[in-house]
Write a protein that holds these residues in place. Structure first.
Motif, PDB file in Angstrom:
ATOM      1  N   LEU A   1      11.534  31.851  -2.270  1.00 10.51           N
ATOM      2  CA  LEU A   1      12.633  32.126  -3.189  1.00 10.51           C
ATOM      3  C   LEU A   1      12.523  33.562  -3.688  1.00 10.51           C
ATOM      4  O   LEU A   1      11.457  33.986  -4.136  1.00 10.51           O
ATOM      5  CB  LEU A   1      12.595  31.179  -4.378  1.00 10.51           C
ATOM      6  N   SER A   2      13.616  34.291  -3.592  1.00  8.81           N
ATOM      7  CA  SER A   2      13.702  35.619  -4.195  1.00  8.81           C
ATOM      8  C   SER A   2      14.238  35.473  -5.612  1.00  8.81           C
ATOM      9  O   SER A   2      13.845  36.197  -6.516  1.00  8.81           O
ATOM     10  CB  SER A   2      14.617  36.515  -3.366  1.00  8.81           C
ATOM     11  N   SER A   3      15.148  34.523  -5.803  1.00  6.60           N
ATOM     12  CA  SER A   3      15.658  34.157  -7.121  1.00  6.60           C
ATOM     13  C   SER A   3      15.884  32.656  -7.123  1.00  6.60           C
ATOM     14  O   SER A   3      16.026  32.039  -6.074  1.00  6.60           O
ATOM     15  CB  SER A   3      16.955  34.906  -7.436  1.00  6.60           C
ATOM     16  N   GLY A   4      15.908  32.078  -8.302  1.00 11.43           N
ATOM     17  CA  GLY A   4      16.029  30.629  -8.433  1.00 11.43           C
ATOM     18  C   GLY A   4      14.671  30.030  -8.752  1.00 11.43           C
ATOM     19  O   GLY A   4      13.639  30.694  -8.643  1.00 11.43           O
TER      20      GLY A   4
ATOM     21  N   GLY B   1      13.846  26.638  -7.636  1.00 14.37           N
ATOM     22  CA  GLY B   1      13.437  25.752  -6.547  1.00 14.37           C
ATOM     23  C   GLY B   1      12.952  24.399  -7.019  1.00 14.37           C
ATOM     24  O   GLY B   1      13.413  23.885  -8.014  1.00 14.37           O
TER      25      GLY B   1
ATOM     26  N   LEU C   1      11.770  25.555  -3.064  1.00 19.02           N
ATOM     27  CA  LEU C   1      12.322  25.640  -1.725  1.00 19.02           C
ATOM     28  C   LEU C   1      11.604  24.603  -0.885  1.00 19.02           C
ATOM     29  O   LEU C   1      10.375  24.534  -0.886  1.00 19.02           O
ATOM     30  CB  LEU C   1      12.112  27.043  -1.149  1.00 19.02           C
TER      31      LEU C   1
ATOM     32  N   THR D   1       8.599  26.621   5.733  1.00 21.33           N
ATOM     33  CA  THR D   1       8.820  27.963   5.193  1.00 21.33           C
ATOM     34  C   THR D   1       8.213  29.077   6.051  1.00 21.33           C
ATOM     35  O   THR D   1       8.163  30.222   5.629  1.00 21.33           O
ATOM     36  CB  THR D   1       8.301  28.066   3.749  1.00 21.33           C
TER      37      THR D   1
ATOM     38  N   ASP E   1      16.988  23.053  -1.055  1.00 21.10           N
ATOM     39  CA  ASP E   1      16.581  23.238  -2.445  1.00 21.10           C
ATOM     40  C   ASP E   1      16.920  21.953  -3.186  1.00 21.10           C
ATOM     41  O   ASP E   1      17.940  21.331  -2.899  1.00 21.10           O
ATOM     42  CB  ASP E   1      17.331  24.432  -3.049  1.00 21.10           C
TER      43      ASP E   1
ATOM     44  N   LEU F   1      20.479  30.655  -5.891  1.00 16.44           N
ATOM     45  CA  LEU F   1      19.213  31.199  -5.425  1.00 16.44           C
ATOM     46  C   LEU F   1      19.451  32.187  -4.293  1.00 16.44           C
ATOM     47  O   LEU F   1      20.552  32.273  -3.741  1.00 16.44           O
ATOM     48  CB  LEU F   1      18.294  30.070  -4.945  1.00 16.44           C
ATOM     49  N   SER F   2      18.413  32.923  -3.948  1.00 23.40           N
ATOM     50  CA  SER F   2      18.425  33.751  -2.753  1.00 23.40           C
ATOM     51  C   SER F   2      17.049  33.644  -2.115  1.00 23.40           C
ATOM     52  O   SER F   2      16.072  33.261  -2.779  1.00 23.40           O
ATOM     53  CB  SER F   2      18.787  35.205  -3.065  1.00 23.40           C
ATOM     54  N   LEU F   3      16.974  33.954  -0.841  1.00 25.08           N
ATOM     55  CA  LEU F   3      15.744  33.819  -0.083  1.00 25.08           C
ATOM     56  C   LEU F   3      15.199  35.181   0.305  1.00 25.08           C
ATOM     57  O   LEU F   3      15.956  36.100   0.618  1.00 25.08           O
ATOM     58  CB  LEU F   3      16.004  33.001   1.188  1.00 25.08           C
TER      59      LEU F   3
ATOM     60  N   THR G   1      16.329  40.143   2.184  1.00 27.14           N
ATOM     61  CA  THR G   1      16.730  39.163   1.173  1.00 27.14           C
ATOM     62  C   THR G   1      18.128  38.655   1.496  1.00 27.14           C
ATOM     63  O   THR G   1      19.023  39.441   1.803  1.00 27.14           O
ATOM     64  CB  THR G   1      16.715  39.799  -0.232  1.00 27.14           C
TER      65      THR G   1
END
Length: 117
Positions: A53-56, A58, A60, A64, A80, A86-88, A99
């Protein structure tokens, strides 16, 4: 032009923009390993790419990590389990990472899908 050494990860296929919670994203991300000039590293078959996860918040879920084959890393079951945006983030050693765009997960979408089935 022949590819130079591997330099960066590039998202070739963005994950789904919206998704129900718990259910794997309908569109799973595909990541390319490229040189500094944007050439796909087709001879690369062993780089491990990790997604987080870059944001959020989770978490996740799913597998992965993915192994690059022919310069391409394909993820298959990312999901999720929280209603959120979110972003990955994709990374691999010293390569420049990538990202994703935002993904909105929604519990109501999951609920509606379960009721209709």
């Amino acid at each position: 032009m022949s590819p130079a050494g591997p330099a960066k990860l590039v998202i070739a296929t963005e994950p789904s923009a919206t998704a129900p919670v718990v259910v794997p994203f309908a569109i799973q991300p595909v990541v390319y390993e490229e040189d500094q000039y944007g050439n796909l590293e087709t001879g690369v078959n062993n780089t491990m790419v990790t997604v987080a996860l870059s944001s959020g918040v989770g978490p996740l879920e799913g597998t992965t990590t993915a192994t690059v084959v022919g310069g391409v890393a394909t993820f298959t079951n990312l999901a999720d389990n929280t209603s959120e945006t979110l972003s990955l983030s994709f990374s691999s050693g010293s390569l420049t990472g990538a990202t994703s765009t935002s993904i909105v997960t929604n519990a109501m979408t999951f609920y509606r899908q379960r009721v209709v089935q």
